[in-house]
Design a protein around this motif. Structure first.
Motif, short mmCIF file in Angstrom:
data_model
loop_
_atom_site.label_atom_id
_atom_site.label_comp_id
_atom_site.label_asym_id
_atom_site.label_seq_id
_atom_site.Cartn_x
_atom_site.Cartn_y
_atom_site.Cartn_z
N PHE A 31 3.21 20.31 -15.98
CA PHE A 31 2.18 21.37 -16.30
C PHE A 31 2.90 22.82 -16.20
CE2 PHE A 31 -0.97 18.15 -15.81
CZ PHE A 31 -1.42 18.26 -17.23
N LEU A 32 3.74 23.03 -14.99
CA LEU A 32 4.32 24.38 -14.87
C LEU A 32 5.18 24.70 -16.03
CD1 LEU A 32 5.07 24.19 -11.07
CD2 LEU A 32 3.25 25.51 -12.18
N LYS A 33 6.01 23.77 -16.63
CA LYS A 33 6.78 23.86 -17.41
C LYS A 33 6.09 24.39 -18.83
CE LYS A 33 10.99 22.33 -16.28
NZ LYS A 33 11.76 23.25 -15.41
N GLY B 128 2.25 7.02 -6.46
CA GLY B 128 1.15 7.83 -6.92
C GLY B 128 1.65 9.47 -6.73
N MET B 129 2.40 9.54 -5.61
CA MET B 129 2.82 10.80 -5.36
C MET B 129 3.76 11.36 -6.01
SD MET B 129 3.82 12.23 -1.33
CE MET B 129 3.35 10.80 -0.67
N PHE C 124 2.38 7.63 8.33
CA PHE C 124 3.09 7.69 7.23
C PHE C 124 2.84 9.02 6.41
CE2 PHE C 124 3.89 6.06 2.67
CZ PHE C 124 5.61 5.83 2.76
N TYR D 232 0.87 -1.17 -0.14
CA TYR D 232 0.17 0.07 0.08
C TYR D 232 0.76 1.23 -0.01
CZ TYR D 232 -4.01 -2.82 1.26
OH TYR D 232 -4.96 -3.67 1.27
N ALA D 233 1.81 1.17 0.71
CA ALA D 233 2.55 2.38 0.94
C ALA D 233 3.46 2.48 -0.31
CB ALA D 233 3.63 2.28 2.04
N ILE E 191 -5.17 17.37 -13.29
CA ILE E 191 -4.75 16.27 -12.48
C ILE E 191 -5.91 15.90 -11.48
CG2 ILE E 191 -3.19 15.78 -10.30
CD1 ILE E 191 -1.45 17.79 -11.73
N ILE F 44 -2.10 16.21 -1.05
CA ILE F 44 -2.08 14.69 -0.97
C ILE F 44 -2.38 14.13 0.35
CG2 ILE F 44 -0.31 12.80 -1.46
CD1 ILE F 44 0.81 14.35 -3.43
N VAL G 50 2.34 1.81 -3.22
CA VAL G 50 1.53 2.46 -4.17
C VAL G 50 1.40 3.92 -4.10
CG1 VAL G 50 -0.92 2.52 -5.14
CG2 VAL G 50 0.17 0.37 -4.68
N MET G 51 1.05 4.21 -2.72
CA MET G 51 1.00 5.70 -2.29
C MET G 51 1.93 6.58 -2.77
SD MET G 51 -1.26 5.10 0.91
CE MET G 51 0.07 5.99 2.04
N VAL G 52 3.47 6.12 -2.27
CA VAL G 52 4.42 7.02 -2.81
C VAL G 52 4.73 7.19 -4.20
CG1 VAL G 52 7.06 7.08 -2.59
CG2 VAL G 52 5.87 6.30 -0.82
N PRO H 277 -4.43 7.34 -5.98
CA PRO H 277 -3.94 6.20 -5.63
C PRO H 277 -3.71 6.10 -3.93
CG PRO H 277 -2.23 7.30 -6.41
CD PRO H 277 -3.29 8.18 -6.30
N PHE H 278 -4.37 6.93 -3.11
CA PHE H 278 -4.08 6.84 -1.79
C PHE H 278 -5.38 6.30 -0.99
CE2 PHE H 278 -2.52 10.66 -3.95
CZ PHE H 278 -1.25 10.33 -3.80
N MET I 249 -5.94 2.86 -0.59
CA MET I 249 -5.78 1.42 -0.41
C MET I 249 -6.10 0.97 1.07
SD MET I 249 -2.93 0.69 -3.19
CE MET I 249 -3.61 -1.14 -3.39
N ILE J 221 2.06 12.20 -9.03
CA ILE J 221 1.35 13.83 -9.28
C ILE J 221 2.26 14.79 -9.35
CG2 ILE J 221 0.05 15.03 -7.87
CD1 ILE J 221 -1.50 12.52 -7.02
N ILE J 222 3.35 14.57 -8.53
CA ILE J 222 4.50 15.77 -8.54
C ILE J 222 5.22 16.07 -9.76
CG2 ILE J 222 6.57 16.58 -7.55
CD1 ILE J 222 5.43 15.78 -4.76
N LEU K 251 3.79 15.32 -12.62
CA LEU K 251 2.82 15.94 -13.43
C LEU K 251 2.65 17.36 -13.33
CD1 LEU K 251 -0.33 13.53 -13.34
CD2 LEU K 251 0.95 14.08 -15.47
N ILE K 252 2.57 17.74 -12.02
CA ILE K 252 2.69 19.20 -11.62
C ILE K 252 3.81 19.98 -12.40
CG2 ILE K 252 2.87 20.81 -9.87
CD1 ILE K 252 1.25 18.95 -7.81
N PHE K 253 5.15 19.38 -12.22
CA PHE K 253 6.17 20.09 -12.83
C PHE K 253 6.09 20.19 -14.43
CE2 PHE K 253 8.67 19.61 -9.00
CZ PHE K 253 9.23 20.56 -9.08
#
Lengths: 640, 478
Positions: A637-639, A626-627, B165, A619-620, B267, B210, A622-624, B220-221, B223, A630-631, A633-635
């Motif tokens: 879009f900023l570019k 995903g994070m 976490f 789970y952790a 997003i 997030i 997947v979360m990381v 994806p958060f 789970m 996302i970040i 993606l943000i960069f």
């Protein structure tokens, strides 16, 4: 405006009665349900009469004009921020008049049914549906906006469906209920599109705004042309299609004769006095729009009405089921009302047609309800609907006989009965507009005298049929409504209608035009005489006449084969040539695809389920991930 | 400076805070105090709801700029209070049934409530963090409240580990924001337009958002959600999925709208679609009703994010309406599951939570089955129930922000939802019962029943009369 808030009680009491009888009905004694219905209707009638008195004689007239009074108007359903639907009560001459008509006829029917229905099962169910219907009808006439009308319009349709199909173990009744519902639903489609078009042109649902002569609604949509007619005209024609469905105008009339499968008091209430005139009422409600911005639509209404009135009158002359004769007579009379509206102008005396049409609606409600209730009493006595099974009943049913005669005279337009006055006004208005229609309607009027007296002589005179059980007069609960309605049918003609109900609210004084009234009466008398010759005594004159007309008579008897045409179109063409191939396509192609999609979805679902393993590290992770995505993606879009 | 009159401006918060502490005192000073505490909690929440309505239309920043009272925050806080009210009512018979009838349970609920309200009213990132932690710690405890059930323990541990976490990331985000702006005050932070385009600031805000997406359960958060809701006491699961989610949405929504100028609609839209897809598709394969409701709650998070992604003046209205509808229907469904659960028999797992158990419920228990049907219809978004209007206003917001594709996708995906909600309804009414008909013991004196009735009333009331919502929360329609 204050002072009329008590009118809120009318729908509330009726709805409460419906709930009470409907929910508790099974546990109550049948007669208790019946009495509850009668009492509640009596209260509603009294409130309606008070309202009418107060409106017409005390507070309604301001500066010589009967205005529109919004008693109550609450926002009910919000679609978006500017578009919402209100529910409320609008009082003006026609809605107040309808309150009186509906409550009177409904009360009579409630009382009558105590006797007529007492041997039937489902007594409580019957009364709860009656209350529901009356509620819906009241809600319809007091609507403040066209959407509220539409909602109650549908509710009226549903309750009529329930009542026509009351004898649900009789297949013909169920089929008739379905037919009525489907045909009117079909027409309502036009109505709904009409509402949408109308409201998008004018930006409002509100009757007050729609019919404000100086407002913007009158001129809206006049510049946009479609197939030669302005879009406002199209909208109003579509609305009229809905009206034609409810009011059984040709060619949407086919449901009304079949609807006679319902209990007879129901026919009196719904299919003579109230629901079927809803179409006329709605045209009258939108009358300024029709008159001022869509004269073409109004002209169409006049011709549809005229054609229907003639068409139905001819058929009525050949029917042998007494309720069906009355049904076609109703169609014909409503056609006459439509003609009245169709030839009317707006404002003052040019609006005579409007007044006359409303007047005829009023008197027709009384005498037609009386005819149906009288027919019910006859059927109750001899247990058949066929005119051939009757004859010579005047000796056995004296009260029914006299009251029926009054109603027949009223509908034939013989002075001094009510129908004479209202029909005279309509003919006067028609003559001013269009002399062809005038002669046309005069013939219809003669025909109506003929078929009504054909019925009258056939039931009460003619041969002396011998009956298995000696027919006898029904109980008091059935006699009293007959007598009251007979009195009303005899005297309501003397109401100076034009001083109360006019197209623009300004009263005027109308006189009897003897130059038209006398010929019209003579035409009526000719019709009666013809019926007298053919049907007073048992003879083969009528059969000979029918035989000499040959094929034409049969065509008429079969109602011009309109039902058969409908069946041909729906069954042969639509069903066999369109539906069957479509159904095949649906079953084999669409379903197959859908099943495929469903099994793929399920398969995917089972597969992803494994991701959810219950392991925290995963789970952790997947979360990381995903994070980080996302970040990133943000960069990205900023570019850009 | 903090003034005495400031205290009066946050009366609802104070009532909850003092009641939570007072309950602890009651617990030690009275024997057999559970019923008293139950009653006291109810009164406290009702008082907080009643006082909340005094502050509408009085926008103000108080307590040294730490708190900010606005119509939006009040709306969210009232919805949370309603959710808590129903939870407390339902809890009484549930914790009696599970043999854990202790007073501190209510105290935990109220402390969590205080944390949620604090973070919703916060005008300072640190206050948000304090509220968040107060709420989360209470949630961990509540999830593991059934000490003897292994599943409950497992749920609490998982929730705690993953929550901790995520807390790390939130703190990191806060640190970055503080590092750039030199303040934790939200008014000051957002008043500086230059800061809003700073990369480091954006990363910090993204981390903060997030962290809250985790609490809301957005892909994806998401789970943790099925495992935690499955294991936690059922009433608590209901509370976590409603109040917990509302608090997170209510806190982060103003921040997302404030950084709106960055225009990251896409997003959020993608996250919304992925969440709805994941929740709805996996819910199809579930055989356990608690897990099914957990996935449906993930799907709901997706719908809420459709509103978030539209980022216009209609978003707030749509989200708030959906949340109040969601509170009634989701919580109501969980409470019914809780009522039907078998009494504690010392076993590791919950009993009677299989979908098969719901076959033929309509015959065994028509009243409960009817209520459940209402909730499921509402969840499926069928009028005239509240859920319909919730979805309607959400999708409306998406359309108004020119994301018609998003609204279309959302409608299509919510159709999958209709399938599995209807499946339960079909089970209840049209399948043969696997249980003996007379087996079920259920009494109307169960407080869960009262809670369900409240939820049914809410579901229908807000479905039949959508204007009620706008007049209640003084919504000025945009």
């Amino acid at each position: 405006m204050e002072g009329y808030t008590f009118t809120l009680l009318i729908p509330l009491i009726l709805f409460a009665t419906f709930l009470l009888i409907g929910l508790a009905g099974g546990k109550l004694k049948p007669i208790i349900s019946g009495i509850t219905g009668v009492v509640s209707l009596s209260v509603v009638s009294i409130i309606s009469y008070i309202t009418a008195y107060d409106y017409f004689f005390v507070n309604g007239k301001v500066d010589g004009v009967f205005g529109k009074i919004i008693v109550y108007d609450a926002e009910w359903l919000r679609f978006t921020d500017s578009l919402f639907i209100k529910m409320g009560i609008l009082l003006d001459p026609i809605s107040v008049m309808m309150l009186v008509v509906i409550s009177t006829v409904s009360l009579m029917v409630h009382i009558y049914s105590l006797g007529y229905m007492h041997n039937e099962g489902g007594f409580s169910r019957y009364y709860s549906f009656l209350s529901l219907f009356t509620f819906a009808m009241m809600g319809l006439v007091i609507s403040t906006n066209i959407f509220q009308t539409y909602i109650f319009w549908e509710l009226v349709g549903v309750s009529s469906y329930l009542l026509i199909g009351f004898y649900y173990n009789r297949p013909s009744a169920v089929a008739a209920a379905k037919k009525a519902f489907i045909v009117t639903r079909f027409a309502d489609l036009g109505f709904l599109i009409g509402i949408l078009l109308l409201s998008s042109l004018t930006g409002t649902f509100d009757f007050v705004e729609l019919t404000n002569v100086n407002g913007s609604a009158i001129t809206a949509g006049s510049s946009v042309l479609f197939m030669g007619l302005s879009s406002m005209t199209w909208a109003l024609i579509l609305v009229f299609i809905g009206c034609a469905g409810k009011s059984a105008m040709f060619p949407l009339h086919i449901w009304l004769p079949d609807a006679m499968e319902g209990p007879t008091p129901v026919s009196a209430l719904i299919h003579a006095a109230t629901m079927v005139v809803a179409g006329v009422y709605l045209v009258a409600r939108l009358f300024p729009l029709y008159a001022l911005s869509a004269p073409v639509a109004l002209e169409m209404i006049a011709y549809v009405g005229a054609f229907t009135s003639m068409f139905a009158a001819i058929i009525a002359c050949t029917q042998t089921d007494i309720k069906r004769v009355l049904a076609f007579s109703t169609i014909s009379q409503i056609g006459i009302m439509m003609v009245g509206l169709g030839v009317s102008g707006y404002a003052a005396e040019t609006g005579l047609g409007f007044t006359a049409s409303m007047f005829h609606l009023f008197t027709h409600a009384m005498f037609k309800a009386l005819l149906f209730l009288g027919a019910g009493a006859v059927i109750h006595a001899v247990h058949t609907n066929e005119i051939s099974g009757m004859g010579g009943l005047r000796k056995y049913l004296p009260v029914t006989h006299i009251t029926f005669l009054v109603a027949c005279l009223a509908i034939s337009g013989i002075p001094p009965f009510s129908g004479f006055f209202s029909k005279d006004e309509i003919l006067v208005a028609v003559k001013e507009k269009d002399s062809f229609l005038f002669y046309f309607e005069s013939i219809v009027s003669g025909l109506s005298a003929f078929y009504m007296f054909r019925l009258y002589f056939g039931i009460f005179w003619n041969r002396n049929t011998t009956y298995e059980h000696t027919p006898h007069e029904a109980g008091m609960s059935m006699k009293i409504p007959l007598i009251i309605l007979a009195i009303l049918a005899a005297v309501t003609g003397f109401i100076p209608f034009s001083e109360f109900v006019t197209s623009d609210g300004i009263p005027f004084i109308s006189h009897i035009h003897w130059d038209i009234a006398i010929p019209a009466t003579i035409v009526g008398l000719i019709g009666i005489t013809a019926a007298f010759i053919f049907y007073k005594k048992e003879s083969d004159l009528s059969d000979k006449a029918a035989a000499s007309l040959g094929g034409f008579y049969n065509t008429v008897h079969k109602k011009f084969y309109i039902d058969e045409i409908y069946i041909f179109v729906t069954k042969k063409i639509i069903f066999n040539m369109v539906s069957t191939p479509v159904a095949w396509f649906d079953r084999n192609v669409v379903d197959g695809t859908m099943n495929g999609i469903a099994s793929v979805t399920n398969f995917v679902s089972e597969k992803i389920k494994r991701f959810q393993s219950g392991q925290l590290q995963q789970y952790a992770f997947v979360m990381v991930t995903g994070m980080i995505i996302i970040i990133a993606l943000i960069f990205y879009f900023l570019k850009n | 400076m903090i003034q005495i009159k400031d205290l009066l401006e946050v009366l609802p918060l104070l009532i909850i805070a003092f009641s939570a502490i007072f309950i602890l005192l009651l617990e030690v000073s009275i024997k057999k105090s559970e019923t008293v505490i139950f009653g006291f909690s109810l009164i406290a929440i009702l008082a907080a709801i009643a006082t909340s309505f005094n502050y509408f239309n009085k926008e103000m920043i108080i307590f040294n700029q730490f708190l900010r009272i606005s119509n939006a925050s009040l709306t969210f806080s009232v919805i949370i209070l309603i959710s808590m009210l129903i939870t407390v009512i339902a809890s009484k018979s549930y914790i009696e049934k599970e043999n854990v009838n202790f007073g501190e349970y209510y105290s935990m609920l109220l402390f969590a409530l205080m944390g949620m309200m604090l973070m919703i009213f916060a005008n300072d990132i640190l206050i948000i963090f304090i509220g968040l932690e107060l709420m989360s710690v209470c949630f961990y405890v509540l999830a593991g409240f059934l000490r003897l059930r292994q599943k409950s323990n497992e749920s609490a541990l998982k929730y705690f580990l993953l929550g901790a976490f995520m807390t790390g990331f939130i703190l990191y985000g806060i640190a970055l924001i503080y590092g750039i702006t030199g303040t934790t005050n939200l008014t000051l932070i957002f008043s500086d337009a230059k800061v809003l385009t700073n990369y480091v600031f954006i990363i910090g805000t993204a981390l903060l958002i997030i962290g809250f997406m985790f609490k809301i359960g957005v892909f994806p958060f998401h789970m943790w959600i099925p495992d935690v809701y499955d294991g936690a006491p059922t009433v608590v699961s209901g509370m976590l999925s409603t109040a917990g989610k509302i608090a997170a949405v209510g806190t982060i929504l103003p921040i997302i709208l404030a950084v709106n100028i960055l225009n990251f609609k896409i997003i959020f839209s993608v996250a919304a679609v992925a969440t709805m897809l994941y929740g709805n598709v996996i819910a199809l394969a579930q055989t356990n009703i608690k897990r099914l409701l957990a996935y449906s709650s993930i799907a709901s998070a997706g719908y809420i994010f459709v509103g978030v992604a539209s980022m216009n003046e209609f978003a707030l209205r749509g989200i708030a309406y959906y949340l109040i509808a969601y509170t009634f229907m989701q919580l109501g469904a969980f409470i019914i599951v809780a009522m039907l659960e078998k009494k504690d028999d010392g076993s590791r797992d919950y009993k009677n939570v299989d979908l098969d158990f719901y076959k033929g419920l309509g015959k065994r228990n028509p009243v409960i089955a009817t209520f459940m049907t209402f909730f499921l219809f509402s969840l499926a978004g069928i009028p005239p129930f509240a859920g319909f209007w919730g979805k309607y206003y959400l999708f409306f917001a998406a359309i108004k922000s020119n994301q018609i594709w998003l609204a279309v996708v959302a409608i299509l995906l919510s159709l999958i939802g209709v399938y599995y909600y209807l499946k339960i309804i079909v089970y209840m009414w049209f399948s043969e019962s696997l249980e003996p008909v007379s087996e079920e013991k259920f009494s109307f004196s169960d407080t869960g029943f009262a809670a369900t009735v409240l939820a049914v009333i809410g579901t229908i009331l807000f479905g039949v009369d959508p204007n009620l919502f706008f007049s209640l929360f003084k919504f000025v329609t945009p």
